[in-house]
Motif scaffolding. Structure first.
Motif, PDB file in Angstrom:
ATOM      1  N   VAL A  15      20.803  20.889   2.070  1.00 13.46           N
ATOM      2  CA  VAL A  15      21.984  21.371   1.349  1.00 13.46           C
ATOM      3  C   VAL A  15      22.464  22.667   1.986  1.00 13.46           C
ATOM      4  CG1 VAL A  15      22.809  22.349  -0.825  1.00 13.46           C
ATOM      5  CG2 VAL A  15      21.446  20.255  -0.844  1.00 13.46           C
ATOM      6  N   ILE A  16      23.765  22.734   2.245  1.00 15.62           N
ATOM      7  CA  ILE A  16      24.386  23.930   2.814  1.00 15.62           C
ATOM      8  C   ILE A  16      25.302  24.520   1.752  1.00 15.62           C
ATOM      9  CG2 ILE A  16      25.898  24.795   4.637  1.00 15.62           C
ATOM     10  CD1 ILE A  16      24.910  21.998   6.041  1.00 15.62           C
ATOM     11  N   LEU A  17      25.056  25.750   1.387  1.00 16.21           N
ATOM     12  CA  LEU A  17      25.901  26.409   0.388  1.00 16.21           C
ATOM     13  C   LEU A  17      26.986  27.207   1.106  1.00 16.21           C
ATOM     14  CD1 LEU A  17      23.318  27.613  -2.273  1.00 16.21           C
ATOM     15  CD2 LEU A  17      24.698  25.526  -2.234  1.00 16.21           C
ATOM     16  N   ASP A  18      28.228  26.907   0.743  1.00 14.46           N
ATOM     17  CA  ASP A  18      29.389  27.499   1.402  1.00 14.46           C
ATOM     18  C   ASP A  18      29.793  28.804   0.730  1.00 14.46           C
ATOM     19  OD1 ASP A  18      31.712  27.996   2.775  1.00 14.46           O
ATOM     20  OD2 ASP A  18      32.898  26.481   1.729  1.00 14.46           O
ATOM     21  N   PHE A  19      29.660  29.898   1.471  1.00 14.33           N
ATOM     22  CA  PHE A  19      30.110  31.206   0.994  1.00 14.33           C
ATOM     23  C   PHE A  19      31.485  31.570   1.555  1.00 14.33           C
ATOM     24  CE2 PHE A  19      25.623  31.442   0.101  1.00 14.33           C
ATOM     25  CZ  PHE A  19      25.531  32.232  -1.026  1.00 14.33           C
ATOM     26  N   GLY A  20      32.161  30.604   2.199  1.00 11.21           N
ATOM     27  CA  GLY A  20      33.535  30.844   2.634  1.00 11.21           C
ATOM     28  C   GLY A  20      33.756  30.915   4.116  1.00 11.21           C
ATOM     29  N   SER A  21      32.749  30.652   4.916  1.00  8.87           N
ATOM     30  CA  SER A  21      32.924  30.709   6.366  1.00  8.87           C
ATOM     31  C   SER A  21      33.790  29.561   6.865  1.00  8.87           C
ATOM     32  CB  SER A  21      31.564  30.640   7.062  1.00  8.87           C
ATOM     33  OG  SER A  21      31.710  30.473   8.454  1.00  8.87           O
ATOM     34  N   PRO A  64      33.545  35.614   4.288  1.00 12.41           N
ATOM     35  CA  PRO A  64      34.409  36.755   4.598  1.00 12.41           C
ATOM     36  C   PRO A  64      34.189  37.982   3.717  1.00 12.41           C
ATOM     37  CG  PRO A  64      35.600  35.169   3.262  1.00 12.41           C
ATOM     38  CD  PRO A  64      34.236  34.567   3.524  1.00 12.41           C
ATOM     39  N   ASN A  65      33.376  37.864   2.669  1.00 10.56           N
ATOM     40  CA  ASN A  65      33.224  38.954   1.712  1.00 10.56           C
ATOM     41  C   ASN A  65      32.091  39.909   2.096  1.00 10.56           C
ATOM     42  OD1 ASN A  65      34.104  36.344  -0.028  1.00 10.56           O
ATOM     43  ND2 ASN A  65      35.059  38.191  -0.851  1.00 10.56           N
ATOM     44  N   SER A  66      31.995  40.986   1.349  1.00  8.47           N
ATOM     45  CA  SER A  66      30.847  41.886   1.414  1.00  8.47           C
ATOM     46  C   SER A  66      29.976  41.610   0.197  1.00  8.47           C
ATOM     47  CB  SER A  66      31.288  43.349   1.417  1.00  8.47           C
ATOM     48  OG  SER A  66      31.982  43.659   2.621  1.00  8.47           O
ATOM     49  N   VAL A  67      28.652  41.545   0.379  1.00 10.41           N
ATOM     50  CA  VAL A  67      27.775  41.180  -0.732  1.00 10.41           C
ATOM     51  C   VAL A  67      27.811  42.201  -1.864  1.00 10.41           C
ATOM     52  CG1 VAL A  67      26.192  39.752   0.592  1.00 10.41           C
ATOM     53  CG2 VAL A  67      25.818  42.214   0.499  1.00 10.41           C
ATOM     54  N   ASP A  71      33.972  41.374  -6.173  1.00  9.39           N
ATOM     55  CA  ASP A  71      34.493  40.015  -6.117  1.00  9.39           C
ATOM     56  C   ASP A  71      33.716  39.127  -5.142  1.00  9.39           C
ATOM     57  OD1 ASP A  71      35.285  41.278  -3.827  1.00  9.39           O
ATOM     58  OD2 ASP A  71      37.374  40.568  -3.878  1.00  9.39           O
ATOM     59  N   ALA A  72      32.489  39.527  -4.800  1.00  7.71           N
ATOM     60  CA  ALA A  72      31.662  38.679  -3.936  1.00  7.71           C
ATOM     61  C   ALA A  72      31.400  37.351  -4.634  1.00  7.71           C
ATOM     62  CB  ALA A  72      30.343  39.378  -3.627  1.00  7.71           C
TER      63      ALA A  72
END
Length: 527
Positions: A15-21, A64-67, A71-72
């Motif tokens: 499983v790959i979790l998408d953080f927005g890349s 694209p966010n900062s952890v 709004d992360a």
């Protein structure tokens, strides 16, 4: 959440979790090259739904966010306690550091592009890799303090590039192993999927074909479907797959939208009927599309206009087909499209908070009130995967090896207003590019090669007379998947011949330029 349908009890899954890349689905694509099934889910997917897939490994993507931003992406930190191996990539590394007691800050020097990484500690993830790695970086934050139990495993001159806590079976890298620019990326991902996670290599094109046909049969039932056929490999493979599932209850509709390549309407119609045996209805709607495009110069508007008109044409043709079959009490309820994942990820954030780059006519351009339900059997695949599927289906190389052609056609290669006159000019120039690329034996060696008509005129001299005519750009790129690309260093002799022929044979063009922009920062198409 879309439930994955290609998983069986005997299939290993990551499983790959998408953080927005923008590269998230590339991770899945790379893992599938080892014949290991992988599925992309939003990073916000509830933990119980992730566990329900019984994954043998978990990958946390870039983003694209900062952890540390308010709004992360709101991913559950409890996923880091799952009893499976975990690999963090870029933002994924920072997520691990931030939520397990380390510290992430904005870096004084952002790393973007090619970088050299020194492996400073041997781990299972780096097994068999050289001590210096040539990688692709894309980050503005970096880890400044590691969580308890973690050790630094790799570094650049500016930042931590790798960390690991092998007791907890958590590894992470700051670079992107999934992109072609990271030379040892495939070996690293193979180490994770096969050696660390222990996955079995049992997911194959044959498996995909079988499960897709079964799924389409269940979707359509006794109904009928129409397919938006373009003649390219994507829609052709989609049509053949669906035809295998429902037979003559599929009618393919090939539309002349007025922005096809030279002579393409007649050639594609013949190929689809004679070589693939598909039931094809050819619709000449060129005037209809060009009327809608009159005065339109904005790229996004072009795409949406073309997408809306495509669906309108399909609706009209579906009604005709339905009337012919009304006596049988059947209804045309489904529209088949050859949508691929690069179309989806660049158009909308369907699987995570990915940044929208541009709308594709068959994704972001679809109208909200569309009457037909969609079947998109290739939606999670990349071009090279589709070609492998086509070969396993026994389709001819003439179709499988066609270079990608955008759904909005030449409309997104004509910068500015699209008119019949400008289409005709570009068709002639583009035909010359294709002819010369093929003559030089380069057609299958480059990913795409085409002409672009610019809204720029310049002064020239032809036959001792002053000219003031259009500029044409030539674009040729090398790529494995369309998500990243490098400009192709075409031989000077080929470029010379293309330029000479275009300015000599195509009225309205007196200057030819060559595009040497890679993706990123550009895109392959100009619009």
């Amino acid at each position: 959440m879309d439930t994955p349908t290609n998983i069986s009890a005997s299939t290993s899954t990551i499983v790959i979790l998408d953080f927005g890349s923008q590269y998230t689905q590339l991770i899945a694509r790379r893992i599938r090259e080892f014949n290991v099934f992988s599925v992309v889910l939003p990073c916000t997917t509830p933990l119980d739904q992730i566990k329900a897939l019984a994954p043998m490994g978990l990958v946390l993507s870039g983003g694209p966010n900062s952890v540390y931003d308010p709004d992360a992406p709101a991913a559950d930190p409890a996923l880091l306690k799952m009893d499976v191996p975990i690999l963090g990539i870029c933002y994924g590394l920072q997520f691990i550091v931030h939520h397990l007691g380390g510290k992430v800050e904005s870096a004084a020097q952002r790393e973007y592009g090619h970088a050299s990484v020194e492996v400073i500690r041997e781990t299972k993830l780096f097994a068999g890799l050289p001590g210096t790695l040539d990688v692709w970086m894309s980050h503005g934050d970096h880890a400044v303090a590691l969580p308890p139990g973690f050790e630094r495993t790799a570094e650049t001159a500016n930042a931590v590039a790798g960390i690991a806590d092998e007791d907890r079976r958590i590894w992470a890298v700051q670079f992107h192993p999934e992109v072609a620019h990271t030379r040892q990326g495939m070996e690293l991902l193979r180490n994770f999927a096969l050696d660390i996670c222990g996955c079995e290599a049992n997911w194959t094109p044959e498996h995909f074909i079988q499960t897709t046909i079964e799924r389409v049969k269940a979707q359509v039932g006794t109904g009928h479907a129409i397919c938006g056929l373009s003649g390219g490999v994507d829609s052709s493979v989609a049509a053949v797959l669906v035809a295998r599932a429902i037979g003559d209850r599929l009618t393919c509709i090939f539309v002349n939208n007025g922005v096809l390549r030279k002579d393409e309407f007649a050639k594609v119609h013949a190929t689809m009927r004679e070589q693939l045996g598909l039931n094809v209805v050819a619709v000449d709607a060129a005037d209809r599309f060009l009327t809608k495009l009159a005065g339109v110069t904005d790229p996004e508007t072009k795409r949406k206009v073309i997408g809306g008109e495509f669906i309108s044409v399909f609706d009209d043709e579906a009604k005709k087909i339905f009337e012919a079959e009304k006596s049988a009490g059947e209804e045309i309820a489904w529209l088949v499209q050859g949508t691929l994942y690069p179309d989806v990820i660049e158009s909308s954030s369907v699987k995570g908070p990915s940044q929208t780059i541009k709308s594709h006519h068959n994704v972001g351009g679809l109208p909200a009130d569309m009457k037909l339900k969609l079947i998109e059997p290739l939606r999670d695949l990349f071009k090279d995967e589709v070609r492998r599927i086509g070969r396993d289906l026994g389709m001819p190389d003439e179709i499988i090896e066609r270079q990608p052609f955008p759904g909005p056609g030449l409309a997104v290669r004509i910068l500015g207003e699209v008119t019949a006159e400008r289409v005709a000019i570009l068709q002639e120039a583009d035909a010359i590019v294709v002819e010369e690329i093929k003559a030089a034996g380069l057609y299958r060696k480059v990913w795409q090669s085409f002409a672009v008509l610019l809204p720029v005129k310049s002064v020239g001299v032809m036959g001792d007379q002053r000219t003031y005519a259009n500029t044409c750009a030539i674009r040729a790129v090398e790529s494995e998947d369309g998500m990243t690309a490098d400009w192709a260093p075409l031989p000077y002799e080929v470029l010379r011949k293309i330029s000479s022929r275009i300015v000599s044979e195509v009225r309205g063009i007196n200057r030819v330029v060559y595009d040497i922009t890679s993706k990123p920062p550009g895109t392959i198409e100009w619009e």
